[in-house]
Scaffold this motif. Structure first.
Motif, PDB file in Angstrom:
ATOM      1  N   SER A  79       0.828  -1.205   0.000  1.00  0.00           N
ATOM      2  CA  SER A  79       0.000   0.000   0.000  1.00  0.00           C
ATOM      3  C   SER A  79       0.863   1.256   0.000  1.00  0.00           C
ATOM      4  O   SER A  79       0.478   2.281  -0.584  1.00  0.00           O
ATOM      5  N   LEU A  80       2.031   1.197   0.632  1.00  0.00           N
ATOM      6  CA  LEU A  80       2.916   2.356   0.686  1.00  0.00           C
ATOM      7  C   LEU A  80       3.439   2.708  -0.702  1.00  0.00           C
ATOM      8  O   LEU A  80       3.397   3.862  -1.133  1.00  0.00           O
ATOM      9  N   SER A  84       1.806   5.732  -2.924  1.00  0.00           N
ATOM     10  CA  SER A  84       2.700   6.845  -3.238  1.00  0.00           C
ATOM     11  C   SER A  84       2.761   7.106  -4.742  1.00  0.00           C
ATOM     12  O   SER A  84       2.716   8.260  -5.191  1.00  0.00           O
ATOM     13  N   MET A  85       2.844   6.040  -5.542  1.00  0.00           N
ATOM     14  CA  MET A  85       2.882   6.226  -6.992  1.00  0.00           C
ATOM     15  C   MET A  85       1.569   6.782  -7.507  1.00  0.00           C
ATOM     16  O   MET A  85       1.542   7.550  -8.478  1.00  0.00           O
ATOM     17  N   GLY A  86       0.453   6.407  -6.872  1.00  0.00           N
ATOM     18  CA  GLY A  86      -0.829   6.917  -7.312  1.00  0.00           C
ATOM     19  C   GLY A  86      -1.045   8.371  -6.965  1.00  0.00           C
ATOM     20  O   GLY A  86      -1.625   9.132  -7.741  1.00  0.00           O
ATOM     21  N   MET A  87      -0.582   8.795  -5.797  1.00  0.00           N
ATOM     22  CA  MET A  87      -0.842  10.163  -5.339  1.00  0.00           C
ATOM     23  C   MET A  87       0.052  11.199  -5.995  1.00  0.00           C
ATOM     24  O   MET A  87      -0.314  12.373  -6.082  1.00  0.00           O
ATOM     25  N   LEU A  88       1.219  10.799  -6.499  1.00  0.00           N
ATOM     26  CA  LEU A  88       2.138  11.768  -7.086  1.00  0.00           C
ATOM     27  C   LEU A  88       1.632  12.224  -8.454  1.00  0.00           C
ATOM     28  O   LEU A  88       1.290  11.397  -9.301  1.00  0.00           O
ATOM     29  N   PHE A 126      -6.040   4.692 -11.229  1.00  0.00           N
ATOM     30  CA  PHE A 126      -5.443   3.886 -12.304  1.00  0.00           C
ATOM     31  C   PHE A 126      -3.987   3.576 -12.006  1.00  0.00           C
ATOM     32  O   PHE A 126      -3.542   2.421 -12.114  1.00  0.00           O
ATOM     33  N   LYS A 127      -3.220   4.589 -11.603  1.00  0.00           N
ATOM     34  CA  LYS A 127      -1.798   4.367 -11.338  1.00  0.00           C
ATOM     35  C   LYS A 127      -1.590   3.440 -10.146  1.00  0.00           C
ATOM     36  O   LYS A 127      -0.697   2.580 -10.168  1.00  0.00           O
ATOM     37  N   SER A 128      -2.396   3.599  -9.103  1.00  0.00           N
ATOM     38  CA  SER A 128      -2.266   2.720  -7.932  1.00  0.00           C
ATOM     39  C   SER A 128      -2.584   1.279  -8.304  1.00  0.00           C
ATOM     40  O   SER A 128      -1.894   0.348  -7.872  1.00  0.00           O
ATOM     41  N   HIS A 129      -3.634   1.090  -9.104  1.00  0.00           N
ATOM     42  CA  HIS A 129      -4.010  -0.270  -9.525  1.00  0.00           C
ATOM     43  C   HIS A 129      -2.918  -0.896 -10.382  1.00  0.00           C
ATOM     44  O   HIS A 129      -2.525  -2.058 -10.167  1.00  0.00           O
ATOM     45  N   MET A 130      -2.416  -0.153 -11.354  1.00  0.00           N
ATOM     46  CA  MET A 130      -1.385  -0.689 -12.235  1.00  0.00           C
ATOM     47  C   MET A 130      -0.101  -0.976 -11.463  1.00  0.00           C
ATOM     48  O   MET A 130       0.584  -1.978 -11.721  1.00  0.00           O
ATOM     49  N   GLN A 131       0.230  -0.109 -10.504  1.00  0.00           N
ATOM     50  CA  GLN A 131       1.427  -0.338  -9.695  1.00  0.00           C
ATOM     51  C   GLN A 131       1.280  -1.591  -8.852  1.00  0.00           C
ATOM     52  O   GLN A 131       2.228  -2.376  -8.701  1.00  0.00           O
ATOM     53  N   THR A 132       0.092  -1.821  -8.305  1.00  0.00           N
ATOM     54  CA  THR A 132      -0.155  -3.038  -7.525  1.00  0.00           C
ATOM     55  C   THR A 132       0.006  -4.279  -8.393  1.00  0.00           C
ATOM     56  O   THR A 132       0.614  -5.274  -7.968  1.00  0.00           O
ATOM     57  N   ALA A 309      10.980  -1.172   0.901  1.00  0.00           N
ATOM     58  CA  ALA A 309      10.445  -0.115   1.765  1.00  0.00           C
ATOM     59  C   ALA A 309      11.275  -0.026   3.048  1.00  0.00           C
ATOM     60  O   ALA A 309      11.598  -1.048   3.656  1.00  0.00           O
ATOM     61  N   PRO A 310      11.640   1.178   3.496  1.00  0.00           N
ATOM     62  CA  PRO A 310      12.442   1.318   4.725  1.00  0.00           C
ATOM     63  C   PRO A 310      11.701   0.791   5.946  1.00  0.00           C
ATOM     64  O   PRO A 310      10.484   0.890   6.049  1.00  0.00           O
ATOM     65  N   ARG A 311      12.454   0.238   6.879  1.00  0.00           N
ATOM     66  CA  ARG A 311      11.864  -0.353   8.078  1.00  0.00           C
ATOM     67  C   ARG A 311      10.994   0.620   8.873  1.00  0.00           C
ATOM     68  O   ARG A 311       9.894   0.250   9.291  1.00  0.00           O
ATOM     69  N   PRO A 312      11.415   1.869   9.104  1.00  0.00           N
ATOM     70  CA  PRO A 312      10.545   2.768   9.879  1.00  0.00           C
ATOM     71  C   PRO A 312       9.186   3.005   9.220  1.00  0.00           C
ATOM     72  O   PRO A 312       8.178   3.146   9.910  1.00  0.00           O
TER      73      PRO A 312
END
Length: 433
Positions: A79-80, A84-88, A126-132, A309-312
């Motif tokens: 989801s991170l 992120s790719m969808g919101m940018l 669309f971008k979030s779906h394709m990235q997933t 993805a970074p641990r924090p």
């Protein structure tokens, strides 16, 4: 009503402009069934016969999409990255003859990438779906709906229904298997395709579920083991033992005392008063229980390595945000998202622009939303950007950065040795003359 990708393909008829075809509504006659039916050519049938995606690792368990996303660390990473790719924002840019750049707002593709991808998805969705899809399967495909030679919509094609095919003469096409009916061959001009950065054949990307199947399977087994401990394991804190024999009265009095006076949060750190020679014996966790906890932590770290993805950002409790939040965001963008920026931008340039447009146009992700930092840090950045000697922002560019409207006379860079206010005053004096 919304049309499926198959409708657009059938409506194309070999033409370069796609006209959607309206389907007749379903007939209500006949029996109503409470199960799903599959055509023999449906790729979902093979998926169902394999069971859990067919990815069986060392844990002896099939790793499906649902099982993987039940893992909190994997779901958070997925989801991170996808969110992120969808919101940018994604902008279509144009290089002008004088060497300057501008947003190509007049091009139909600009709205597809920035606002509305199709009739039922925004650009972000669309971008979030394709990235997933690209993360889970290694590949993401969309049908290009064109009009007058330009892409007007991008329709996501169902997962695992498209296969790239490279002929003996190195011509690329795509085999599309719809849910019903025979497979169809789509031209490369009809499909938008982007894939994960790692590829073993140069055409398709490596699926994250495939390479992380062992880790996800072991993590699920560890979760099942923890569940069995809570369901069937021994949960008592300790035992009371004595060399003497307790009578019914002493046994009942001791049991009632424990239940009434030494249970719940109010009894924390209290001392038991024992009788009849009783001794308290505390039960500690076994080596097996302790190793289970360590294994769950190890598998969470493994998932972090697979996803990048970074641990924090995956909410590990032994890490802290502290004052390094800006550096953490920079790490996430540089070592996790940057490769996806390049993949998206190159796929848009390669698949959605004509050869003539490719000479002067390109797509650009705006990653500034992830790197802006606090208001104090933004103020220091803008102060340097508007500096009289080394400034690289005009006042209006700085205002646009902060989503503010432009001002009159704000399109010139500050002159060396002067301030922006002084330049503006000079302009006002010149206008007065």
């Amino acid at each position: 009503m919304a049309l499926s990708p198959t409708d657009y393909i059938r409506a194309a008829g070999g033409r370069r402009s796609y006209a959607p075809r309206v389907q007749a509504g379903p007939k209500l006659s006949g029996p109503i069934v409470a199960y799903d039916g599959y055509d023999l050519s449906d790729p979902r049938l093979l998926e169902a016969m394999r069971g859990d995606g067919g990815r069986v690792g060392v844990a002896g368990i099939g790793v499906s999409d649902r099982l993987a996303m039940r893992n909190s660390t994997f779901f958070r990473a997925l989801s991170l990255i996808s969110g992120s790719m969808g919101m940018l924002p994604t902008h279509l840019m144009r290089l002008k003859a004088d060497g300057t750049r501008e947003k190509a707002r007049d091009h139909p593709l600009f709205n597809v990438l920035h606002r509305k991808a199709n009739d039922y998805q925004t650009a972000s969705q669309f971008k979030s779906h394709m990235q997933t899809c690209a993360l889970l399967d290694g590949n993401a495909y969309a049908l290009k709906v064109k009009s007058r030679g330009a892409v007007r919509q991008l329709i996501p094609l169902p997962r695992r229904s498209v296969k790239p095919v490279l002929s003996d003469t190195f011509d690329l096409s795509f085999q599309y298997q719809p849910a019903k009916g025979r497979a169809r061959i789509l031209s490369k001009d009809d499909v938008f395709h982007f894939r994960a950065p790692i590829s073993l054949d140069g055409l398709t990307g490596v699926s994250l579920l495939d390479i992380a199947a062992d880790t996800l399977g072991l993590s699920h087994r560890a979760l099942q083991a923890a569940g069995r401990i809570y369901d069937k394991g021994t949960m008592v804190r300790g035992a009371l033992e004595t060399d003497q024999e307790l009578g019914e009265e002493a046994y009942g009095r001791l049991r009632d005392s424990l239940r009434e006076n030494f249970t719940g949060i109010d009894a924390e750190e209290d001392f038991l008063i024992l009788e009849e020679g009783l001794k308290a014996k505390v039960l500690s966790g076994t080596a097996k229980d302790n190793s289970l906890v360590e294994m769950r932590k190890l598998e969470a770290e493994e998932i972090s390595r697979f996803t990048g993805a970074p641990r924090p950002l995956l909410m590990f409790d032994e890490t802290s945000w502290g004052s390094g939040i800006q550096q953490l965001g920079l790490f996430f963008v540089t070592y996790c998202l940057l490769q996806w920026f390049v993949i998206w931008e190159e796929a848009i340039w390669f698949c959605l622009l004509t050869p003539v447009e490719q000479e002067t146009m390109y797509a650009k992700f705006n990653d500034g939303a992830l790197l802006r930092g606090s208001l104090k840090e933004q103020a220091e950045f803008l102060k340097a950007a508007l500096g009289p000697n080394t400034g690289f922002f005009t006042p209006n560019e700085a205002r646009e950065y902060m989503d503010k409207n432009p001002i009159a006379g704000g399109d010139d860079l500050p002159r060396q040795g002067t301030t922006a206010a002084a330049v503006q005053k000079e302009n006002e004096d010149d206008d007065a003359k």
